[in-house]
Scaffold this active site. Structure first.
Site, PDB file in Angstrom:
ATOM      1  N   LYS A   1      -0.590   4.960   4.491  1.00  0.00           N
ATOM      2  CA  LYS A   1      -1.527   4.063   5.171  1.00  0.00           C
ATOM      3  C   LYS A   1      -1.060   3.831   6.601  1.00  0.00           C
ATOM      4  CE  LYS A   1      -4.019  -0.318   4.727  1.00  0.00           C
ATOM      5  NZ  LYS A   1      -5.311   0.358   4.999  1.00  0.00           N
TER       6      LYS A   1
ATOM      7  N   HIS B   1       0.831  -1.200   0.000  1.00  0.00           N
ATOM      8  CA  HIS B   1       0.000   0.000   0.000  1.00  0.00           C
ATOM      9  C   HIS B   1       0.869   1.255   0.000  1.00  0.00           C
ATOM     10  CE1 HIS B   1      -3.256  -2.730   1.256  1.00  0.00           C
ATOM     11  NE2 HIS B   1      -4.066  -1.808   0.779  1.00  0.00           N
TER      12      HIS B   1
END
Length: 235
Positions: A135, A131
């Site tokens: 995040k 990600h």
């Protein structure tokens, strides 16, 4: 339909655009700087906030008698508390680690693969999730859901980010650049590997799935999942 947006970051803004394109009205755009004024007029709320705000957002929806779709991850230590409050207030609730239609199909593939691989213990499963570097939680909620899907359909008993024990699934969490989300499940043996993978190209899929879930949930009471929304069941 009138929608309250709880959390107005990048995802909230994409959800707003898609909801308006689908003919809905946004009656609240809640961020850290404003109140819940307007929430009670909503037909449904969509929560894509941060872990520290999710419980307050969801609680306020139940108290206001507004069904809520929550895509925020990293708050699940309070999940049972929110389920109890939903039942107490006769609310409507869908919480998912990922609302992407493709990811929810991927969850089904993952569970089916875990079932058919379970007798073949010379294959060892591991996972990788990648990600963007903003995040906050690791592993991702989606990776945890994938791990749970395997555990419920095999002899695995848990997951870890560290060196795995005999019946644990190792999850490698990578945070880099602007990657929306890539999840890979691999079964490795000495002679070959079997791999399934989902790659998100942008945030659109997450946002569209959340709006579709909100459309489905409006007017309903109870605790549901994306399996209900998409009429899916593992075989």
């Amino acid at each position: 339909m009138k929608i309250a947006l709880l959390g107005y970051g990048k995802m909230g803004q994409v959800i707003e655009r898609i909801a308006v394109e689908r003919g809905h009205e946004i009656v609240l755009k809640k961020d850290e700087f404003n109140t819940y004024d307007g929430l009670s007029s909503a037909d449904v709320a969509i929560d894509f906030s941060v872990p520290t705000a999710a419980v307050d957002n969801i609680s306020n929806c139940f108290h206001a008698n507004v069904p809520v779709v929550s895509g925020t991850t990293g708050w699940l230590e309070h999940y049972d508390e929110m389920i109890a409050l939903c039942k107490e207030k006769n609310g409507g609730f869908i919480s998912s680690s990922n609302f992407s239609l493709g990811v929810n199909l991927f969850f089904e593939f993952n569970e089916y693969l875990a079932k058919i691989m379970a007798p073949f213990d010379h294959y060892k499963v591991d996972m990788e999730e990648i990600h963007h570097d903003q995040k906050l939680d690791a592993p991702s909620g989606t990776a945890i859901s994938l791990a749970k899907g395997i555990i419920e359909n095999s002899n695995y008993t848990g997951w870890t980010l560290d060196t795995p024990k005999e019946n644990e699934i190792h999850i490698k969490a990578v945070r880099v650049g602007t990657v929306p989300g890539t999840h890979t499940v691999t079964y490795n043996s000495a002679v070959d590997s079997i791999e399934i993978k989902h790659t998100a190209h942008n945030r659109e899929g997450f946002a569209l799935g959340a709006v579709i879930a909100a459309e489905w949930l409006a007017g309903k009471k109870g605790i549901f999942s994306m399996k209900d929304v998409l009429n899916l069941s593992s075989k």
